[in-house]
Scaffold this motif. Structure first.
Motif, short mmCIF file in Angstrom:
data_model
loop_
_atom_site.label_atom_id
_atom_site.label_comp_id
_atom_site.label_asym_id
_atom_site.label_seq_id
_atom_site.Cartn_x
_atom_site.Cartn_y
_atom_site.Cartn_z
N LEU A 1 -3.68 -5.37 -3.74
CA LEU A 1 -5.12 -5.18 -3.91
C LEU A 1 -5.81 -5.10 -2.56
O LEU A 1 -6.67 -4.24 -2.34
CB LEU A 1 -5.69 -6.34 -4.73
CG LEU A 1 -7.21 -6.39 -4.91
CD1 LEU A 1 -7.68 -5.18 -5.70
CD2 LEU A 1 -7.62 -7.68 -5.60
N LEU A 2 -5.42 -5.95 -1.63
CA LEU A 2 -6.06 -5.97 -0.31
C LEU A 2 -5.75 -4.70 0.48
O LEU A 2 -6.63 -4.17 1.16
CB LEU A 2 -5.60 -7.20 0.46
CG LEU A 2 -6.13 -8.54 -0.08
CD1 LEU A 2 -5.43 -9.69 0.60
CD2 LEU A 2 -7.63 -8.64 0.11
N PHE B 1 -1.87 -1.96 6.79
CA PHE B 1 -2.59 -1.51 5.60
C PHE B 1 -1.94 -0.30 4.96
O PHE B 1 -2.32 0.11 3.86
CB PHE B 1 -4.06 -1.26 5.94
CG PHE B 1 -4.84 -2.54 6.07
CD1 PHE B 1 -5.48 -3.09 4.99
CD2 PHE B 1 -4.89 -3.21 7.29
CE1 PHE B 1 -6.19 -4.29 5.10
CE2 PHE B 1 -5.59 -4.40 7.42
CZ PHE B 1 -6.23 -4.95 6.32
N ASP B 2 -0.94 0.26 5.64
CA ASP B 2 -0.14 1.33 5.04
C ASP B 2 1.07 0.80 4.29
O ASP B 2 1.86 1.56 3.74
CB ASP B 2 0.32 2.33 6.10
CG ASP B 2 1.18 1.68 7.18
OD1 ASP B 2 1.38 0.44 7.14
OD2 ASP B 2 1.66 2.40 8.09
N GLY B 3 1.25 -0.53 4.26
CA GLY B 3 2.37 -1.14 3.56
C GLY B 3 3.63 -1.28 4.38
O GLY B 3 4.62 -1.84 3.89
N LEU C 1 -9.49 -11.15 -6.05
CA LEU C 1 -10.13 -11.73 -4.89
C LEU C 1 -11.16 -12.81 -5.26
O LEU C 1 -11.57 -13.58 -4.39
CB LEU C 1 -10.81 -10.63 -4.07
CG LEU C 1 -9.93 -9.97 -3.00
CD1 LEU C 1 -10.59 -8.71 -2.47
CD2 LEU C 1 -9.64 -10.94 -1.88
N THR C 2 -11.55 -12.88 -6.49
CA THR C 2 -12.53 -13.88 -6.90
C THR C 2 -11.97 -15.28 -6.68
O THR C 2 -10.96 -15.66 -7.27
CB THR C 2 -12.90 -13.70 -8.38
OG1 THR C 2 -13.42 -12.38 -8.58
CG2 THR C 2 -13.95 -14.72 -8.79
N PRO D 1 -3.64 -3.46 12.77
CA PRO D 1 -4.19 -4.48 11.88
C PRO D 1 -3.24 -4.78 10.72
O PRO D 1 -2.56 -3.88 10.20
CB PRO D 1 -5.49 -3.84 11.39
CG PRO D 1 -5.89 -2.93 12.51
CD PRO D 1 -4.61 -2.37 13.03
N LEU D 2 -3.21 -6.06 10.33
CA LEU D 2 -2.23 -6.53 9.34
C LEU D 2 -2.91 -7.33 8.25
O LEU D 2 -3.96 -7.95 8.46
CB LEU D 2 -1.18 -7.40 10.03
CG LEU D 2 -0.36 -6.75 11.14
CD1 LEU D 2 0.38 -7.81 11.94
CD2 LEU D 2 0.61 -5.74 10.58
N VAL D 3 -2.27 -7.35 7.08
CA VAL D 3 -2.74 -8.15 5.96
C VAL D 3 -1.55 -8.94 5.42
O VAL D 3 -0.43 -8.43 5.31
CB VAL D 3 -3.37 -7.28 4.85
CG1 VAL D 3 -2.41 -6.21 4.35
CG2 VAL D 3 -3.86 -8.13 3.69
#
Length: 257
Positions: A251-252, A224-226, A152-153, A240-242
Motif C-alpha cells: 500500500l505504501l 518505492f519501485d519494490g 494506514l488508519t 528513498p526507501l519504505v
C-alpha cells in the motif's frame, strides 16, 4: 538453503556489537570530544575508537573479507570481495552526542550484494537484535515477527516529514523522530512501529544490518519501485526507501511519494 557459517558470523557480530555498545556507553558516561566532518555531520571520539576496535577484531576473525565503515576511508579493494563487513560504529551520532537514547551500533556481513548476518545493538535499551539469512531474526532470544496491518488508519509511522505527512493524511499516526535509521527499521521488525521511511542519501552502513532483520522478520525494505537495496557498490548510497510488513508495504509503495 541457509548457510551454517552465517550463524557463526551472526554470533561473532552479536558479541562484538555488545562490546562496542559498552565502549560507547563508557564514553557517554565520562565525556568525549566531538567535532564535525563533511556535510556538517557530527563525529565523536567514541565513533573512532569503536571503528578501530571493530576493524581490528573483525579483520582478525575474517581477514579475507572486505571492509566498509562510515568512519574508515573507503578502500576500493572491497569491490573485489564476495563478502564484506559493513559497519556503522554509532548510527545516530547526533543523538549519541546529545545524550539521547536512540542510537545503535550496526554490523552486517554482505555476500554478493545482500546481507547474510547482522547484529544491531541498542545499548541504552540493553538489547541486541540479531539475524542470519534463512535462520530468522531475534532480540534478546525472542523471535521477531513483523506486523500485518492492512491499512494506514492508525498505523504508526516514522521518517522524513514529506513522507510521513502523506501517510498522516491517510490516517497514520506520526511518531517522533528516531535518529538511528537502523533502529527505525528494526522497530518495524520487532513490531514497535508499523512503517519507517528513509529519504535519499542513506548509506550501506545505515541499512545493511536492519535490512536483514526486517526481511527475516517477515517484512520488507525496498525502494518505492519494490527493489531491495544492493550493497557494496562503488557508491554505497541509496534511493528513498519504505519499510513495513505485508500488506501495508504494498500500500505504501503505491500511495506515498
Amino acid at each position: 538453503m541457509p548457510d551454517a557459517d552465517d550463524l557463526q558470523l551472526r554470533d561473532l557480530l552479536v558479541a562484538l556489537a555488545a562490546e562496542a555498545g559498552a565502549i560507547a556507553l563508557d564514553f557517554a558516561k565520562r565525556g568525549m570530544k566531538t567535532w564535525t566532518k563533511a556535510h556538517a555531520s557530527p563525529v565523536t571520539e567514541a565513533d573512532i575508537a569503536i571503528d578501530t576496535f571493530l576493524k581490528d577484531r573483525l579483520g582478525a576473525a575474517r581477514p579475507d573479507f572486505g571492509w566498509l565503515s562510515e568512519e574508515t576511508a573507503d578502500d576500493p579493494a572491497r569491490l573485489g570481495k564476495r563478502q564484506v563487513f559493513i559497519v556503522d560504529p554509532i548510527d545516530g551520532t547526533r543523538a549519541f552526542a546529545g545524550g539521547l537514547p536512540d542510537w545503535t551500533v550496526s554490523l552486517a556481513v554482505v555476500r554478493d550484494g545482500r546481507p547474510v548476518a547482522a547484529a544491531l545493538a541498542e545499548p541504552e535499551a540493553r538489547r541486541v537484535f540479531a539475524a542470519a539469512l534463512g535462520h530468522g531474526a531475534t532480540v534478546g532470544g525472542r523471535s521477531l515477527v513483523a506486523g500485518s496491518r492492512e491499512t494506514l488508519t492508525g498505523a504508526r509511522v516514522a521518517g522524513p516529514k514529506p513522507m510521513v505527512e502523506q501517510a498522516q493524511r491517510q490516517g497514520a499516526i506520526v511518531l517522533p523522530k528516531i535518529h538511528s535509521l537502523a533502529l527505525r527499521f528494526a522497530k518495524v521488525a520487532v513490531g514497535e512501529i508499523d512503517a519507517g521511511f528513509a529519504g535519499g542519501q542513506s548509506h550501506d552502513w545505515d541499512l545493511a544490518a536492519a535490512d536483514l532483520l526486517v526481511h527475516e522478520a517477515g517484512a520488507s525494505l525496498t525502494g518505492f519501485d519494490g527493489a531491495v537495496p544492493i550493497y557494496n557498490r562503488p557508491a554505497p548510497v541509496h534511493v528513498p526507501l519504505v519499510c513495513a510488513g505485508f500488506p501495508l508495504h504494498g500500500l505504501l509503495t503505491s500511495t506515498i511519494r
